[in-house]
Design an enzyme around this catalytic site. Structure first.
Site, PDB file in Angstrom:
ATOM      1  N   LYS A 193       0.819  -1.210   0.000  1.00 44.09           N
ATOM      2  CA  LYS A 193       0.000   0.000   0.000  1.00 44.09           C
ATOM      3  C   LYS A 193       0.854   1.263   0.000  1.00 44.09           C
ATOM      4  O   LYS A 193       0.624   2.185  -0.771  1.00 44.09           O
ATOM      5  CB  LYS A 193      -0.867  -0.007   1.263  1.00 44.09           C
ATOM      6  CG  LYS A 193      -2.292   0.262   0.995  1.00 44.09           C
ATOM      7  CD  LYS A 193      -3.163   0.022   2.221  1.00 44.09           C
ATOM      8  CE  LYS A 193      -2.421   0.027   3.522  1.00 44.09           C
ATOM      9  NZ  LYS A 193      -3.144   0.669   4.619  1.00 44.09           N
ATOM     10  N   ARG A 268     -12.050   2.722   9.144  1.00 43.76           N
ATOM     11  CA  ARG A 268     -11.911   1.336   9.576  1.00 43.76           C
ATOM     12  C   ARG A 268     -13.232   0.732  10.000  1.00 43.76           C
ATOM     13  O   ARG A 268     -13.329  -0.466  10.206  1.00 43.76           O
ATOM     14  CB  ARG A 268     -10.954   1.237  10.750  1.00 43.76           C
ATOM     15  CG  ARG A 268      -9.563   1.558  10.305  1.00 43.76           C
ATOM     16  CD  ARG A 268      -8.533   1.188  11.303  1.00 43.76           C
ATOM     17  NE  ARG A 268      -7.281   1.717  10.792  1.00 43.76           N
ATOM     18  CZ  ARG A 268      -6.141   1.087  10.802  1.00 43.76           C
ATOM     19  NH1 ARG A 268      -6.066  -0.091  11.323  1.00 43.76           N
ATOM     20  NH2 ARG A 268      -5.074   1.624  10.297  1.00 43.76           N
ATOM     21  N   ARG A 307      10.428  -9.366   4.628  1.00 40.82           N
ATOM     22  CA  ARG A 307      10.635  -8.012   5.129  1.00 40.82           C
ATOM     23  C   ARG A 307      11.168  -8.072   6.568  1.00 40.82           C
ATOM     24  O   ARG A 307      12.033  -7.289   6.947  1.00 40.82           O
ATOM     25  CB  ARG A 307       9.307  -7.233   5.084  1.00 40.82           C
ATOM     26  CG  ARG A 307       9.436  -5.760   5.383  1.00 40.82           C
ATOM     27  CD  ARG A 307       8.162  -5.011   5.063  1.00 40.82           C
ATOM     28  NE  ARG A 307       7.197  -5.067   6.170  1.00 40.82           N
ATOM     29  CZ  ARG A 307       5.986  -4.490   6.128  1.00 40.82           C
ATOM     30  NH1 ARG A 307       5.562  -3.888   5.024  1.00 40.82           N
ATOM     31  NH2 ARG A 307       5.183  -4.552   7.163  1.00 40.82           N
ATOM     32  N   ARG A 313      11.213  -5.441  12.348  1.00 41.29           N
ATOM     33  CA  ARG A 313       9.902  -5.319  13.008  1.00 41.29           C
ATOM     34  C   ARG A 313       9.501  -6.682  13.571  1.00 41.29           C
ATOM     35  O   ARG A 313       9.373  -7.652  12.827  1.00 41.29           O
ATOM     36  CB  ARG A 313       8.849  -4.856  11.993  1.00 41.29           C
ATOM     37  CG  ARG A 313       8.799  -3.349  11.847  1.00 41.29           C
ATOM     38  CD  ARG A 313       7.793  -2.924  10.809  1.00 41.29           C
ATOM     39  NE  ARG A 313       6.415  -3.319  11.156  1.00 41.29           N
ATOM     40  CZ  ARG A 313       5.347  -2.847  10.507  1.00 41.29           C
ATOM     41  NH1 ARG A 313       5.494  -2.002   9.519  1.00 41.29           N
ATOM     42  NH2 ARG A 313       4.144  -3.239  10.862  1.00 41.29           N
ATOM     43  N   ARG A 325      -2.749 -11.029  11.717  1.00 41.21           N
ATOM     44  CA  ARG A 325      -2.944  -9.656  11.234  1.00 41.21           C
ATOM     45  C   ARG A 325      -3.713  -9.655   9.919  1.00 41.21           C
ATOM     46  O   ARG A 325      -4.572  -8.805   9.687  1.00 41.21           O
ATOM     47  CB  ARG A 325      -1.583  -8.960  11.040  1.00 41.21           C
ATOM     48  CG  ARG A 325      -1.002  -8.427  12.358  1.00 41.21           C
ATOM     49  CD  ARG A 325       0.474  -8.122  12.225  1.00 41.21           C
ATOM     50  NE  ARG A 325       0.751  -7.121  11.211  1.00 41.21           N
ATOM     51  CZ  ARG A 325       1.922  -7.024  10.565  1.00 41.21           C
ATOM     52  NH1 ARG A 325       2.900  -7.879  10.832  1.00 41.21           N
ATOM     53  NH2 ARG A 325       2.112  -6.093   9.662  1.00 41.21           N
TER      54      ARG A 325
END
Ligand code: IMP
Ligand code: MG
Length: 369
Positions: A193, A268, A307, A313, A325
């Site tokens: 995104k 959301r 990633r 992360r 998620r």
């Protein structure tokens, strides 16, 4: 919404409301004039529709004629009124009622009074369907006003923008924000995104509003809204939608000249989607599309794990956290997909492939909007 030449207009006064206003004017004038037979004079071109409807409603015998004046150029009134067709009959001793579609600056009305200066009419009454008090800068009395309206350009019911719009049976108002392309960008974690938002914002000159960034900015800079938001977060509560909307509103207002916005991370919930629609509507604008990057779960998991190896992360390192998620994303956004699909604004775009190919697919959607 309609487009005439280069400009967009939104519905403003319905046929029904116009009909009621014309009826009320006709009733009031008939009552005041009693058995006096009036000469109604329409000011062409704009008043042709009003005059036609008006005299059909007028309950008593009357005469009807027209004079033709021209003042407007585009959407601006000019001082220079041209007399294209003047009076063609003797009106001395008669009760004359001017029927105007609209009184704006009053320049046209001044010319009308000039025309009647030496006509020796019994009385000259002014009736106008629409009146813009904020624009009027003359002292002539307006005897009958159908409707007071704000000082914004309108079309329809005889009124035109450069020749177009006279035929419309209802009235439309010029949109203060002209056409913007506003997107809600969606995609599960790992869909790319952020990368695509960057390309789209360059290509279409859009402003990217990422709710996360907006929050961080407001909190870091201790804006009133930031302090308010933080007070909820410190108590472990969700920030109320209205606070978020107010922040987004500020962002939108800071960029009034923008070609449009990419909303990222908002809405959301269903309530937020409605609030966003309302915000855009208040700005004379709209959400044009929800664009969702569609990527298969297995591809996402692979991408995020990849990633995670370099980003550090923690939530990108654990496969079951990643899967959760993704699942959460679909649970939460399903309702939004419905919301926009119902308005024919949902566009799913295949988000698998190389970055340029995906940008091409997204552009194809946006170019069609
Ligand atoms: P005025 O001379 O400024 O009072 O404007 C009167 C004339 O301008 C009207 O008869 C219309 O022809 C035109 N006009 C004023 N306002 C509008 C508008 O909002 N839309 C279209 N024409 C308008
Ligand atoms: Mg006119």
């Amino acid at each position: 919404m309609i487009k005439l030449h280069d400009l967009y207009f939104k519905p403003f006064i319905s046929e029904q409301e116009i009909d009621t206003a014309v009826q009320n004017m006709s009733d009031a004038i008939a009552k005041d004039l009693g058995d006096e037979m009036p000469v109604f004079i329409g000011i062409l071109n704009g008043s042709f529709m009003l005059v036609s409807d008006f005299v059909k409603k007028y309950p008593k015998p009357c005469e009807v004629t027209f004079i033709k004046l021209a003042s407007y150029e585009g959407v601006k009134s000019t001082e220079d009124i041209q007399r294209l067709i003047g009076l063609t009959q003797d009106l001395s001793g008669r009760t004359v009622v001017i029927l105007e579609d609209i009184i704006d600056s009053g320049n046209t009305l001044e010319e009308v009074h000039r025309i009647f200066e030496n006509e020796n009419v019994k009385q000259l009454l002014i009736a106008t369907l629409f009146y813009k008090p904020e624009a009027y800068n003359k002292d002539f009395k307006l005897h009958y006003v159908g409707m007071e309206i704000p000082n914004k350009f309108i079309v329809g019911y005889g009124l035109d923008y450069d020749g177009l719009g006279r035929d419309l049976p209802e009235v439309y108002q010029l949109k203060t924000t002209q056409h913007m392309t506003n997107l809600v960008l969606f995609g599960p974690p790992g869909a790319g995104k952020g990368t695509q938002a960057n390309f789209l914002k360059e290509k279409y000159d859009l402003v990217h509003i990422s709710t996360g960034d907006v929050f961080r900015y407001n909190i870091k800079n201790e804006t009133a809204l930031g302090i308010l938001a933080k007070s909820f977060m410190d108590k472990g509560q969700l920030v109320p939608d209205q606070v978020t909307i107010d922040m987004l509103n500020k962002e939108v207002e800071r960029n009034t000249g923008a070609n449009g916005f990419i909303f990222d991370g908002f809405p959301r919930t269903y309530a937020q989607a409605e609030a966003l629609d309302k915000l855009m509507d208040d700005k004379d604008s709209q959400i044009n599309a929800m664009v969702a990057l569609e990527v298969d779960d297995e591809v996402l998991v692979k991408r995020l794990l990849e990633r995670g190896k370099t980003s550090g992360r923690a939530d990108d390192a654990d496969e079951s956290i990643i899967r959760n998620r993704i699942k959460e994303y679909y649970t939460k956004t399903a309702i939004l997909k419905d919301y926009y699909a119902k308005q024919n604004k949902y566009y799913g775009v295949n988000g698998v492939g190389n970055i340029e190919d995906i940008t091409v697919r997204l552009s194809a959607v946006i170019d069609k909007l």
